[in-house]
Design an enzyme around this catalytic site. Structure first.
Site, PDB file in Angstrom:
ATOM      1  N   ARG A  52       0.900  -1.100   0.108  1.00 30.96           N
ATOM      2  CA  ARG A  52       0.122   0.113   0.146  1.00 30.96           C
ATOM      3  C   ARG A  52       0.781   1.236  -0.062  1.00 30.96           C
ATOM      4  NH1 ARG A  52      -2.963  -3.330   3.756  1.00 30.96           N
ATOM      5  NH2 ARG A  52      -2.109  -2.100   5.654  1.00 30.96           N
ATOM      6  N   LYS A 144     -11.863  14.337   6.426  1.00 32.37           N
ATOM      7  CA  LYS A 144     -13.185  13.895   5.580  1.00 32.37           C
ATOM      8  C   LYS A 144     -13.978  13.001   6.386  1.00 32.37           C
ATOM      9  CE  LYS A 144     -13.975  10.419   2.723  1.00 32.37           C
ATOM     10  NZ  LYS A 144     -13.775   9.466   1.421  1.00 32.37           N
ATOM     11  N   GLU A 185     -19.282  14.941   3.815  1.00 33.26           N
ATOM     12  CA  GLU A 185     -19.712  14.155   2.727  1.00 33.26           C
ATOM     13  C   GLU A 185     -20.960  13.354   2.707  1.00 33.26           C
ATOM     14  OE1 GLU A 185     -16.682  11.563   1.019  1.00 33.26           O
ATOM     15  OE2 GLU A 185     -17.969  10.740  -0.556  1.00 33.26           O
ATOM     16  N   LYS A 227     -18.922  17.792  -0.009  1.00 38.12           N
ATOM     17  CA  LYS A 227     -18.601  16.830  -1.135  1.00 38.12           C
ATOM     18  C   LYS A 227     -19.804  16.063  -1.377  1.00 38.12           C
ATOM     19  CE  LYS A 227     -15.607  12.861  -1.968  1.00 38.12           C
ATOM     20  NZ  LYS A 227     -14.390  12.158  -1.678  1.00 38.12           N
TER      21      LYS A 227
END
Ligand code: 13P
Length: 342
Positions: A52, A144, A185, A227
């Site tokens: 990753r 976020k 979001e 968002k």
């Protein structure tokens, strides 16, 4: 109104200014290790911490001047904030070198919303303030949090809309108190058979409840980022909506619900094909009508999938994968300026 000190409001606005630059958007690469499992599996790469890291190092070491021409901020997963390249450089240092603001996903994922039919809410509010203070110290300036809403004949329920609005508002006010700009979001999913008019109806309901709730929590609207998904028909609906129709419906939903005080609206790609995510964003950004907010992209899959396919975990493929990633970023940037030729 807001309860925040003027100096804090100013700091939040400064972060927003660094993120909202014409022609630039955000890259979401905050997939959790378990979401990465699926993606890496598709290219035959084992889902290890090192792989990753190698993948994200490939993205963040793409050409400096092009990267910073198209991308203003990157959303990271916790793990990435503390990873270093094979030469010992912090991954977030690569972003700083590209004039990119690092951000961090702070929600802890979806859980069942008991009492509502198969609907979800998002957890992670416990100790959120402490985590935000630490991430700020470690170099992140925005956050976020994602809540999802599924469309069916009976959903989203009032319970899901009200609960998730409170979760998002509480998240946003905690982040702002810790000097971080929250990306809020509320993702309305496009699984299902519904038509575009039903998607418009749901966007209006979800967003109007959300903004009412943000006001109740005295979230500082000038210091946040919204968002959202585009207003689309469900993927199982056979009607083929034109980009023009998508743009019209998306802007109608936003005009009816989002105050002009919000400094930017960024769209997610939500599983659209690479070409749809560009063409539809372009139609929205080129649409002639009231648009009091800058509009841009905050894409995960639409910026990454082609590059990941080219990379395949092989060091030799890095230059080609980076070129593909930058080409996707360039196209999205042109679309955010409404400049893609139809
Ligand atoms: P997609 O653009 O792949 O939908 O991802 C954006 C994202 O960050 C969802 O939370």
């Amino acid at each position: 109104y807001t309860e925040l000190e003027p100096a804090l409001c100013q700091e939040l606005r400064k972060i927003v200014e660094a993120l909202v630059v014409p022609g630039k958007g955000l890259l979401a690469c905050d997939e959790s290790p378990s979401s990465m499992e699926k993606r890496l599996d598709e290219i035959g790469v084992e889902n290890t911490e090192n792989n990753r890291r190698d993948y994200r190092q490939m993205l963040f070491s793409a050409d400096k001047s092009q990267f910073s021409k198209y991308i203003s901020g990157v959303i990271l997963h916790h793990e990435t904030v503390y990873q270093k390249t094979c030469d010992g450089v912090e991954l977030i240092e690569l972003l700083r070198q590209r004039d990119v603001v690092p951000g961090i996903k702070v929600d802890k994922g979806l859980v069942p919303l008991f009492g509502a039919k198969s609907e979800k809410t998002t957890e992670g509010l416990d100790s959120l303030q402490e985590r935000c203070i630490q991430y700020k110290r470690d170099g992140c300036h925005f956050t976020k949090w994602r809540c999802t809403f599924a469309i069916s004949d009976s959903t989203p329920s009032q319970l899901a809309m009200v609960t998730n609005a409170h979760v998002l508002a509480r998240y946003a006010s905690i982040c702002q108190s810790a000097r971080m700009v929250p990306i809020i979001e509320p993702e309305i999913l496009n699984d299902g058979e519904h038509g575009i008019n039903r998607a418009l109806e749901v966007h209006e309901e979800v967003l109007s409840i959300l903004f009412r709730t943000l006001q109740e929590h005295h979230v500082y609207l000038e210091g946040m980022i919204l968002k959202v998904a585009m207003v689309l028909s469900g993927i199982k609906n056979s009607a083929n909506c034109t980009p023009q129709l998508i743009a019209e419906h998306t802007l109608t939903a936003l005009q009816r619900t989002v105050p002009p005080a919000v400094p930017v609206i960024a769209f997610l790609s939500g599983g659209q094909s690479d070409s749809d995510s560009v063409v539809n964003l372009n139609a929205i950004c080129a649409y002639e009508g009231t648009k009091p907010w800058p509009l841009t992209f905050c894409y995960g899959r639409a910026l990454q999938l082609a590059a990941m396919q080219a990379w395949k975990g092989n060091e030799e493929n890095v230059p080609e994968a980076q070129a593909i990633f930058l080409e996707r970023a360039k196209l999205c940037s042109e679309a955010a300026s409404g400049q893609v030729e139809p």
